[in-house]
Scaffold this motif. Structure first.
Motif, PDB file in Angstrom:
ATOM      1  N   ALA A 306      43.954  27.305  47.677  1.00 41.05           N
ATOM      2  CA  ALA A 306      44.328  28.452  46.856  1.00 41.05           C
ATOM      3  C   ALA A 306      43.218  28.693  45.843  1.00 41.05           C
ATOM      4  CB  ALA A 306      45.653  28.213  46.136  1.00 41.05           C
ATOM      5  N   VAL A 307      43.138  29.943  45.359  1.00 39.71           N
ATOM      6  CA  VAL A 307      42.131  30.281  44.357  1.00 39.71           C
ATOM      7  C   VAL A 307      42.746  31.236  43.338  1.00 39.71           C
ATOM      8  CG1 VAL A 307      41.207  32.220  45.708  1.00 39.71           C
ATOM      9  CG2 VAL A 307      39.764  31.106  43.995  1.00 39.71           C
ATOM     10  N   VAL A 308      42.324  31.079  42.069  1.00 36.92           N
ATOM     11  CA  VAL A 308      42.823  31.927  40.982  1.00 36.92           C
ATOM     12  C   VAL A 308      41.627  32.497  40.224  1.00 36.92           C
ATOM     13  CG1 VAL A 308      44.288  32.077  38.945  1.00 36.92           C
ATOM     14  CG2 VAL A 308      44.828  30.403  40.742  1.00 36.92           C
ATOM     15  N   ALA A 309      41.574  33.819  40.103  1.00 40.32           N
ATOM     16  CA  ALA A 309      40.522  34.506  39.342  1.00 40.32           C
ATOM     17  C   ALA A 309      41.109  34.953  38.012  1.00 40.32           C
ATOM     18  CB  ALA A 309      39.994  35.701  40.114  1.00 40.32           C
ATOM     19  N   MET A 310      40.491  34.552  36.889  1.00 42.15           N
ATOM     20  CA  MET A 310      41.068  34.764  35.569  1.00 42.15           C
ATOM     21  C   MET A 310      40.034  35.369  34.603  1.00 42.15           C
ATOM     22  SD  MET A 310      43.012  31.016  35.465  1.00 42.15           S
ATOM     23  CE  MET A 310      41.576  30.154  34.840  1.00 42.15           C
ATOM     24  N   PRO A 311      39.747  36.659  34.649  1.00 37.13           N
ATOM     25  CA  PRO A 311      40.321  37.704  35.478  1.00 37.13           C
ATOM     26  C   PRO A 311      39.499  37.894  36.750  1.00 37.13           C
ATOM     27  CG  PRO A 311      38.851  38.705  33.902  1.00 37.13           C
ATOM     28  CD  PRO A 311      38.790  37.217  33.653  1.00 37.13           C
ATOM     29  N   GLY A 312      39.991  38.736  37.634  1.00 38.14           N
ATOM     30  CA  GLY A 312      39.193  39.119  38.786  1.00 38.14           C
ATOM     31  C   GLY A 312      37.966  39.889  38.340  1.00 38.14           C
ATOM     32  N   CYS A 313      36.811  39.497  38.871  1.00 42.40           N
ATOM     33  CA  CYS A 313      35.552  40.169  38.510  1.00 42.40           C
ATOM     34  C   CYS A 313      34.684  40.277  39.750  1.00 42.40           C
ATOM     35  CB  CYS A 313      34.819  39.372  37.422  1.00 42.40           C
ATOM     36  SG  CYS A 313      33.159  39.976  37.061  1.00 42.40           S
ATOM     37  N   LEU A 314      34.325  41.497  40.114  1.00 40.37           N
ATOM     38  CA  LEU A 314      33.477  41.725  41.279  1.00 40.37           C
ATOM     39  C   LEU A 314      32.000  41.809  40.911  1.00 40.37           C
ATOM     40  CD1 LEU A 314      35.565  44.491  43.097  1.00 40.37           C
ATOM     41  CD2 LEU A 314      35.363  42.088  43.783  1.00 40.37           C
ATOM     42  N   THR A 315      31.707  42.383  39.754  1.00 43.73           N
ATOM     43  CA  THR A 315      30.320  42.690  39.402  1.00 43.73           C
ATOM     44  C   THR A 315      30.076  42.380  37.930  1.00 43.73           C
ATOM     45  OG1 THR A 315      30.463  44.533  40.984  1.00 43.73           O
ATOM     46  CG2 THR A 315      28.522  44.455  39.562  1.00 43.73           C
ATOM     47  N   PRO A 316      29.644  41.161  37.602  1.00 44.27           N
ATOM     48  CA  PRO A 316      29.392  40.821  36.197  1.00 44.27           C
ATOM     49  C   PRO A 316      28.385  41.741  35.514  1.00 44.27           C
ATOM     50  CG  PRO A 316      29.527  38.829  37.498  1.00 44.27           C
ATOM     51  CD  PRO A 316      29.549  39.973  38.471  1.00 44.27           C
ATOM     52  N   TRP A 317      27.441  42.299  36.276  1.00 43.03           N
ATOM     53  CA  TRP A 317      26.433  43.174  35.695  1.00 43.03           C
ATOM     54  C   TRP A 317      27.075  44.378  35.008  1.00 43.03           C
ATOM     55  CZ3 TRP A 317      22.140  43.159  33.470  1.00 43.03           C
ATOM     56  CH2 TRP A 317      21.171  44.167  33.533  1.00 43.03           C
ATOM     57  N   LEU A 318      28.247  44.805  35.489  1.00 46.13           N
ATOM     58  CA  LEU A 318      28.933  45.933  34.865  1.00 46.13           C
ATOM     59  C   LEU A 318      29.536  45.558  33.514  1.00 46.13           C
ATOM     60  CD1 LEU A 318      30.713  47.618  37.916  1.00 46.13           C
ATOM     61  CD2 LEU A 318      28.583  48.292  36.780  1.00 46.13           C
ATOM     62  N   GLY A 319      29.500  44.283  33.157  1.00 47.09           N
ATOM     63  CA  GLY A 319      29.940  43.872  31.834  1.00 47.09           C
ATOM     64  C   GLY A 319      28.943  44.229  30.754  1.00 47.09           C
TER      65      GLY A 319
END
Length: 466
Positions: A306-319
């Motif tokens: 199982a995997v948990v994303a906290m939060p889900g992030c597809l593209t850190p560059w957009l941060g």
């Protein structure tokens, strides 16, 4: 806090757009768990008259500056897990306010508090439990100082402050009962330090969670966001420093890699060789920017259950705000010319400190320059490494059940959690933590206990005991 998922209004030139960018954009210039969008310069502190409709209404606003406020809220929130003390944190906030909020006063105040806790308390001989929990709180306060040290008068103290916090963490671990198993797991030329926490020392096979930190968190955050909750529920918990984190960054000078499966794979090898780990119930969580790293690893490491994303992030560059992203051109020469001739000369010192902090996990030279009080000259190389963290086209490979968390008023990756959820083809769940119970903002800094309840209830349901 300003949502920058869309385009910002254009200003006449790139130079004027970037001059004062950090202060103007709010807490958005971040790729990790602590926001750095506001400048580390002195600003007025907030009062309880803050807007009740804002993301941190009333007394939740410890500082008017969103970067300092978010960081202090993390320390305050950790109090529920023993990784802070309400009175200590609020007293530190008051001291910083009285001295005048700045990176310098923030660093000095929290470092002194860490030093105080690592010394014996006045009037008594501390027992092991007292020393253990004082050390954990000290690790929190050293981490608070570490985050802002590049904006202080002594940026070269960065490695020293990291080692102070690591020493406090190691003291806490040594005095824990049972103490975590420590080891160095092979990874390239620099092993990964790991701390393996167990509810007891029996050989019983237990479910195990691998806890993955973000781009600027410390091990104490993993205690707050998983270790204690895991132990209370009979789970093992593995904490580790990966490339770009902790020891590997600040001491070994190993930066982030976009192929995080090469980091997690050796950890799974190490765990499955142990008699007290159930190899069919190994879960992976990723906090903050690790909401990108953990799903990347899960897309290629099929032994995870199982995997948990906290939060889900597809593209850190957009941060990063658009004005920062627009500096990056196909040509390295053109990119760095713009950076060095148009951007750097116009940056106020506090804004420069913020950019140094944001880029150091992606460039050894940027980190070394920052410690000498200099701005890095090669923007292109770390920017391309951050860009390479994009996992938009790989999350469809994930096969195991996945939980995607999101947060009301998410200030770094707004909208990305839902986008990740929509792209997943594996069994999946989406949960948004909200202001209704004080769990808003990136990583729910004021509600880590609620955060852990959501994650571990889902894990226990998804990976039931046999």
């Amino acid at each position: 806090m300003k949502d920058v998922s869309g385009d910002c209004a254009r200003t006449p030139t790139r130079r004027t757009a970037l001059a004062g960018l950090v202060g103007g954009a709010g807490a958005v210039l971040a790729t990790g768990c602590t926001p750095t969008g506001a400048t580390p310069a002195a600003r007025a502190t907030a009062t309880a008259t803050a807007s009740p409709g804002g993301p941190t209404p009333g007394v939740m606003t410890l500082f008017d500056d969103p970067a300092f406020n978010f960081s202090a809220l993390m320390a305050l929130g950790g109090s529920g897990q023993g990784a802070g003390e309400v009175g200590e944190v609020l007293t530190a906030v008051n001291a910083i306010t009285k001295a005048g909020l700045s990176s310098q006063t923030y660093v000095e105040t929290f470092e002194k508090l860490g030093d105080l806790l690592m010394a014996a308390p006045v009037g008594s001989e501390p027992d092991d439990r007292t020393r253990q929990w004082r050390a954990l709180r000290a690790a929190q306060y050293y981490a608070q100082a570490l985050f802002f040290v590049l904006g202080s008068d002594k940026p070269g103290d960065e490695e020293r402050l990291y080692k102070a916090g690591r020493g406090a963490w190691d003291t806490f671990c040594r005095l824990s009962d049972p103490a975590p198993v420590t080891a160095n797991v092979p990874y390239g030329s620099t092993p990964l330090p790991v701390w393996f926490f167990r509810p007891d020392t029996s050989a019983r096979r237990r479910p195990t969670v691998i806890l993955t930190n973000g781009s600027d968190g410390q091990n104490v955050d993993m205690w707050t966001y998983g270790v204690r909750a895991a132990l209370d529920r009979g789970w093992n918990a593995l904490v580790y420093d990966g490339p770009g984190q902790g020891q590997l960054l600040f001491v070994n000078q190993v930066i982030f890699t976009p192929t995080w499966e090469k980091v997690v794979g050796p950890l799974v090898d190490w765990l499955t060789a142990r008699s007290d780990v159930d190899p069919d119930r190994i879960a992976l969580t990723g906090l903050s920017m690790a909401g990108d790293l953990a799903p990347r690893a899960a897309a290629f490491e099929n032994r995870l259950a199982a995997v948990v994303a906290m939060p889900g992030c597809l593209t850190p560059w957009l941060g990063f705000p658009p004005e920062v992203r627009e500096i990056l051109q196909p040509s390295k020469e053109e990119t760095n010319t713009v950076w060095n001739k148009e951007v750097v000369p116009e940056l106020p010192a506090a804004d420069a400190a913020t950019l140094k902090k944001r880029f150091e996990p992606f460039s050894v030279q940027a980190m070394l320059d920052a410690r000498k009080g200099r701005m890095f000259t090669d923007f292109y190389t770390p920017a391309k490494r951050i860009e390479a963290l994009d996992i938009t086209n790989v999350v469809g490979r994930i096969k195991m059940p996945t939980l995607v968390l999101d947060y009301e008023d998410e200030q770094f990756y707004p909208g990305q959690a839902r986008q990740m959820f929509d792209k997943l083809t594996s069994p999946k769940d989406y949960v948004k933590l909200t202001a209704a119970t004080g769990a808003q903002l990136h990583c729910s800094p004021m509600a880590p206990q609620q955060h852990c309840e959501v994650v571990f209830d889902w894990l226990n349901e998804t990976l039931p005991g046999r």
